[in-house]
Design an enzyme around this catalytic site. Structure first.
Site, PDB file in Angstrom:
ATOM      1  N   ASN A   1       9.585   2.165   8.904  1.00 22.45           N
ATOM      2  CA  ASN A   1       8.911   3.263   8.194  1.00 22.45           C
ATOM      3  C   ASN A   1       9.702   4.550   8.354  1.00 22.45           C
ATOM      4  OD1 ASN A   1       8.014   3.139  10.917  1.00 22.45           O
ATOM      5  ND2 ASN A   1       6.220   4.368  10.458  1.00 22.45           N
TER       6      ASN A   1
ATOM      7  N   CYS B   1       6.672   3.130   3.810  1.00 20.34           N
ATOM      8  CA  CYS B   1       6.349   2.118   4.812  1.00 20.34           C
ATOM      9  C   CYS B   1       7.527   1.152   5.015  1.00 20.34           C
ATOM     10  CB  CYS B   1       5.149   1.292   4.371  1.00 20.34           C
ATOM     11  SG  CYS B   1       3.625   2.203   4.223  1.00 20.34           S
TER      12      CYS B   1
ATOM     13  N   GLU C   1       7.551  -2.065   5.076  1.00 20.29           N
ATOM     14  CA  GLU C   1       7.550  -3.234   4.169  1.00 20.29           C
ATOM     15  C   GLU C   1       8.289  -2.923   2.870  1.00 20.29           C
ATOM     16  OE1 GLU C   1       5.058  -1.936   5.811  1.00 20.29           O
ATOM     17  OE2 GLU C   1       3.426  -3.339   6.148  1.00 20.29           O
TER      18      GLU C   1
HETATM   19  N1  THU Z   1       3.028   2.058   7.931  1.00 18.63           N
HETATM   20  C1  THU Z   1       3.932   1.087   7.619  1.00 18.63           C
HETATM   21  O1  THU Z   1       5.153   1.307   7.676  1.00 18.63           O
HETATM   22  N2  THU Z   1       3.468  -0.120   7.265  1.00 18.63           N
HETATM   23  C2  THU Z   1       2.152  -0.465   7.242  1.00 18.63           C
HETATM   24  O2  THU Z   1       1.826  -1.605   6.934  1.00 18.63           O
HETATM   25  C3  THU Z   1       1.129   0.521   7.586  1.00 18.63           C
HETATM   26  C4  THU Z   1       1.604   1.887   7.874  1.00 18.63           C
HETATM   27  C5  THU Z   1       3.538   3.371   8.363  1.00 18.63           C
HETATM   28  C6  THU Z   1       3.276   4.512   7.426  1.00 18.63           C
HETATM   29  C7  THU Z   1       3.338   5.679   8.375  1.00 18.63           C
HETATM   30  O3  THU Z   1       4.699   6.035   8.577  1.00 18.63           O
HETATM   31  C8  THU Z   1       2.802   5.129   9.679  1.00 18.63           C
HETATM   32  O4  THU Z   1       2.912   3.716   9.580  1.00 18.63           O
HETATM   33  C9  THU Z   1       1.373   5.510   9.987  1.00 18.63           C
HETATM   34  O5  THU Z   1       0.527   5.199   8.953  1.00 18.63           O
END
Ligand code: THU
Length: 156
Positions: free
Chosen positions: A61, A72, A74
């Site tokens: 992320n 994110c 993913e």
């Molecule tokens: N986040 C992800 O990278 N993947 C997820 O499936 C859920 C949330 C990140 C977004 C943000 O940078 C941090 O986690 C907190 O929400």
């Protein structure tokens, strides 16, 4: 009136029960959490995508002071893979997350926007993508992205 019900099939594994190639994918996702840029949430997420040619693409992320501008793990990993190998089907994605206490005990689930993007990849290649969500207590596994987004918006 007609009533319908949708069930979401998923499996719960102990890490040791996973196939060696999936363990490797999970390890790559865990490793990626170290590369997270998350000064705002301090929540580090890593993702690893396995393509049908054996290549693995990883991402973490990446946050931004203008909050919605971050991305994110993913989507970083999957869009990176798609942009480098537009002809190769992604077959699996592993996701791991950690906070100040270390890796989460219970797996985190991809957010809605990531589900929509992952589903489009599944549909684009017309091939199911397995999902492995790592937690120290258990690894949740789904056989298709559609299980994460039933009744999805798919076309207009
Ligand atoms: N986040 C992800 O990278 N993947 C997820 O499936 C859920 C949330 C990140 C977004 C943000 O940078 C941090 O986690 C907190 O929400």
């Amino acid at each position: 009136m007609i009533e319908r019900e949708i069930t979401v099939p998923f499996s719960i594994f102990r890490y040791e029960e996973l196939e060696p190639n999936i363990q490797k994918l999970v390890e790559k996702a865990k490793e990626q959490t170290k590369k997270s840029y998350s000064p705002y949430s301090k929540f580090c997420v890593g993702a690893a995508v396995l393509l049908d040619n054996g290549e693995i693409f990883t991402g973490s992320n990446q946050e931004n002071v203008a909050y919605p501008s971050g991305l994110c793990a993913e989507r970083v990993a999957m869009l990176y893979a798609n942009s480098q190998f537009p002809e190769n089907k992604p077959v699996a994605i592993a996701i791991a997350a950690k906070n100040d206490d270390g890796f989460v005990e219970k797996p985190i689930m991809p957010c809605g926007a990531c589900r929509q993007v992952l589903l489009e990849t599944e549909m684009r290649f017309d091939s199911k993508i397995s999902v492995y969500l790592f937690g120290t207590e258990a690894v949740y596994s789904l056989k298709s992205i559609i299980s994460l987004l039933p009744l999805a918006f798919t076309s207009f």
